[in-house]
Motif scaffolding. Sequence first.
Motif, short mmCIF file in Angstrom:
data_model
loop_
_atom_site.label_atom_id
_atom_site.label_comp_id
_atom_site.label_asym_id
_atom_site.label_seq_id
_atom_site.Cartn_x
_atom_site.Cartn_y
_atom_site.Cartn_z
N ARG A 102 0.84 -1.20 0.00
CA ARG A 102 0.00 0.00 0.00
C ARG A 102 0.88 1.25 0.00
N THR A 103 0.58 2.15 -0.94
CA THR A 103 1.29 3.43 -1.00
C THR A 103 0.24 4.54 -1.01
N PRO A 104 0.24 5.45 -0.02
CA PRO A 104 -0.82 6.46 0.06
C PRO A 104 -0.75 7.50 -1.05
N VAL A 105 -1.91 7.96 -1.45
CA VAL A 105 -2.00 9.08 -2.41
C VAL A 105 -2.96 10.13 -1.84
N ARG A 211 -4.60 -9.68 -4.63
CA ARG A 211 -3.41 -9.97 -5.45
C ARG A 211 -2.28 -8.99 -5.13
N GLN A 212 -2.10 -8.71 -3.84
CA GLN A 212 -1.07 -7.82 -3.31
C GLN A 212 -1.28 -6.37 -3.77
N ALA A 213 -2.48 -6.04 -4.20
CA ALA A 213 -2.78 -4.68 -4.61
C ALA A 213 -3.63 -4.01 -3.53
N VAL A 214 -2.97 -3.49 -2.51
CA VAL A 214 -3.67 -2.82 -1.41
C VAL A 214 -3.58 -1.33 -1.65
N GLY A 215 -4.72 -0.71 -1.85
CA GLY A 215 -4.72 0.72 -2.17
C GLY A 215 -4.70 0.95 -3.67
N ILE A 216 -5.17 2.14 -4.05
CA ILE A 216 -5.37 2.43 -5.47
C ILE A 216 -4.06 2.52 -6.24
N LYS A 217 -2.98 2.97 -5.60
CA LYS A 217 -1.72 3.09 -6.34
C LYS A 217 -1.18 1.72 -6.73
N SER A 218 -1.23 0.79 -5.80
CA SER A 218 -0.78 -0.57 -6.11
C SER A 218 -1.71 -1.23 -7.13
N ALA A 219 -3.01 -0.99 -7.00
CA ALA A 219 -3.96 -1.57 -7.94
C ALA A 219 -3.74 -1.05 -9.36
N SER A 220 -3.43 0.24 -9.47
CA SER A 220 -3.16 0.83 -10.79
C SER A 220 -1.97 0.15 -11.45
N LYS A 221 -0.94 -0.11 -10.64
CA LYS A 221 0.27 -0.74 -11.17
C LYS A 221 0.04 -2.20 -11.51
N ILE A 222 -0.58 -2.94 -10.59
CA ILE A 222 -0.70 -4.39 -10.76
C ILE A 222 -1.70 -4.76 -11.84
N TYR A 223 -2.84 -4.06 -11.92
CA TYR A 223 -3.86 -4.44 -12.88
C TYR A 223 -3.70 -3.75 -14.24
N PHE A 224 -3.12 -2.54 -14.24
CA PHE A 224 -3.02 -1.81 -15.51
C PHE A 224 -1.61 -1.28 -15.80
N ASN A 225 -0.62 -1.68 -14.98
CA ASN A 225 0.79 -1.31 -15.18
C ASN A 225 0.97 0.20 -15.29
N LYS A 226 0.28 0.92 -14.41
CA LYS A 226 0.42 2.38 -14.39
C LYS A 226 0.90 2.81 -13.00
N ASP A 227 2.06 3.46 -12.99
CA ASP A 227 2.65 3.87 -11.71
C ASP A 227 1.83 4.95 -11.03
N ASN A 228 1.17 5.77 -11.83
CA ASN A 228 0.42 6.90 -11.30
C ASN A 228 -1.08 6.70 -11.52
N PRO A 229 -1.89 6.65 -10.46
CA PRO A 229 -3.34 6.48 -10.64
C PRO A 229 -3.97 7.55 -11.53
N LYS A 230 -3.35 8.72 -11.58
CA LYS A 230 -3.85 9.82 -12.39
C LYS A 230 -3.94 9.43 -13.86
N ASP A 231 -3.14 8.44 -14.26
CA ASP A 231 -3.10 8.02 -15.66
C ASP A 231 -4.19 7.02 -16.02
N LEU A 232 -4.98 6.59 -15.04
CA LEU A 232 -6.05 5.64 -15.32
C LEU A 232 -7.11 6.26 -16.22
#
Length: 781
Positions: A102-105, A211-232
């Motif tokens: 989990r990484t806070p945003v 799937r180890q995606a705790v929080g939106i930042k991790s979920a963005s990376k793990i499910y859509f390979n985007k480091d920044n949720p802003k890019d979703l």
Amino acid sequence: MEKIKSILNKIWTFLRPLFVKLLALDAEGTARQKLTTRIIRVFWIVITLPLIVISFGLLFASLGWFGDLPTVEDIEHPENNFATEVMSTDGKVLGKYYRENRTPVKFYELPNNLHKALVATEDERFYEHSGIDAYGLSRAVLKRLIGKNTGGASTITQQLAKMLFTGERDKSKLGRLQQKFKEWVISARLERQYTKQEIIAMYFNKFDFIRQAVGIKSASKIYFNKDNPKDLELHECAVLVGMAKNPSMYNPLSRPKRALNRRNTVFGQMLRNGLITEAEKDSLRALPLGLKYTRESHDTGLSTYFREFIRQELTTWCKQNKKPNGEPYNLYSDGLRIHTTIDSRLQAYAEKAVSKHNKELQKTFYKRMSYYKSAPWPWNYSKKKIKKNLEQSKKRTERYRVMKKAGASQKEIDKAFNTKTKMRLYTMKGMVDTVLTPMDSILHMKWFLHHSLMSMDPQTGFVKAWVGGINHSVFKYDNVHQGRRQVGSTFKPFVYATAIDQHNFSPCDMVPNAQVVFEKENWNLRKDWIPKNSDGKYGGEKSLADALANSTNTITAFLMKKVGPKKVIQLARKAGIESEIPSSPSICLGTPDISLFEMVGSYGAFANKGIYTKPIYITKIEDRNGTIIYQYAPETKAVLSEEKAYVMLKLMEGVSKYGSGARLRSKYKFYNPIAGKTGTTQSNKDGWFMGIVPNLVTGVWTGHEDQAIRFRKTKYGQGANMALPIWAEYMKMAYADKTLNISDKSFERPAQKMTIETNCKKKDQDQDNPSFGIDSPDLEF
């Protein structure tokens, strides 16, 4: 409470005419009047009783009768496990350390479509209520009374309260009712403490997308390979919002059809709330899920060996440094941000270069060695030695340690290691499932060559790339910092530098190419030592420049006899080499075991005008709020004068022009000034190449984990063949990336007048007929 009363009055206003019509009074009317009165009483009892229960439930919950409630401090600082991020110098996330990934945003870091979709789908009146949606709650209660179970009426704030403070859902009805009351109380307190935007951000930071995606930042990376949720994009936001109902049930990886339907439901809710048009909804529904699943672990991603190296250092740092509350920092839950010197672009190029050459060199090794019965050991390696070697390797395995700890006898262990079993095995084509005995798997792993690369800016000491091996998930040993191997001829520049520093030698000075005798009486040796040249040729004279370029052992021995081991060791120590160096003349041929980390740092002194700068890999550490809690301080030491450091660079340029590293020009087409040195150790055990350009020093090592395994011929096992190609491939990619500004200029000449001549007017042999010099292997002393 006022809202609830208003809603009830509206319900009664709607139902009263029905009751009157149904129970219309006749002339006498008394019986029907009584019936009407009873029905009205029952109606109000049914309505008011839940209100009374809710009121008392809230009162008891607020008094703590249903369990402890969070304090004001708990609500101000809700406990979260935040992952520590490792950042590259160019702003990329290299990896994380975490209990929960989990990484806070902040709210402003979320895309507008994400929080709008969440509100439209999960809590339409989020911005109207104060934590409890009275209308939604009343509707849910009425539907439940008439037998319809359409779900609960939990608001986003209530869901956050549950995630933060009430935990897992209680299995009993009474326990769940008590939990509900607690969630309502906590929700009201959260609403008083935080803004709506902060609650939304906290929700997305806390939600577990699995799937180890705790929080939106991790979920963005793990499910859509985007480091920044802003890019979703909107359709990606809808997938993640759809998972809020049940991340397992609507997981796009395991249940794509359900996830797609749920995503489309989110689009419907956005249309209903006027956030998108009908046409937009139709076009969005036609899109696929668009997943780009990226598995995150400590063994994947860039710089795995580097991340593990600094993890160990950071663990110690955390124990020694305290937070404001007096507790030590926790690397896995405090959400630290580690700013490193690694450049993600150079790191990627380094890993590609190692991977590419490894495949080619491994094929050559298979081809050259496979026809030996003793392979991968040399042809003259006895069966007895091979058995002893394998037994030693067996005892270092995890399987052996576990069985030994469990009390298994040696006979049981031996039987297990010679019994076929299912296993996952590393190969050059990746991991494969197979059936093999553990002993055969140990033999299989012996074949693999290993490599390491480290690259550093010599002026700042910033480490730019770090490759510790070929696959961190399989081979954990870090060959950059942890590994120490014989350095071969890459140690010779320290002998030359000492001689130039002590006697002002010039690269143009001529030295007899004759064997030098180190008498046992004068050098504290068991017997006289006479170093030999690899080609067995002697006679005439050679310039120092030519001798270093072609790694002539006799000339190095001549210089060693001039200055002695102690002076060479003193200079090496000033240049940052801390490994043990015996006070013996044999060190002139590179017999010491030294790490690549030390070698790259020490070579940096030649490129930095004689000043050694200790390699730096962490520039600063920030806490979760962005406050700097650690900042590096450079450590420097004078090794040589600027002039003599420049002389050394000119000397080492000969290696790439016409010496043992000439293939840099002939094969790889590097025509810019490169100072370097190849290294090949006894029996081709280790191959080295150290290469310097004005703003980058890079070292490469190649060899087998088992030093008894090696190429039979120096043609294949020399540093120019095993290590230099990795340097060349890496630098080709680095030069091609113009954003990196890697210098291809000449080394800066000292401003003051030179007292040592460096221009010998020697015609470079690479102009018409390039030389493919073979590096002189060390001789055992």
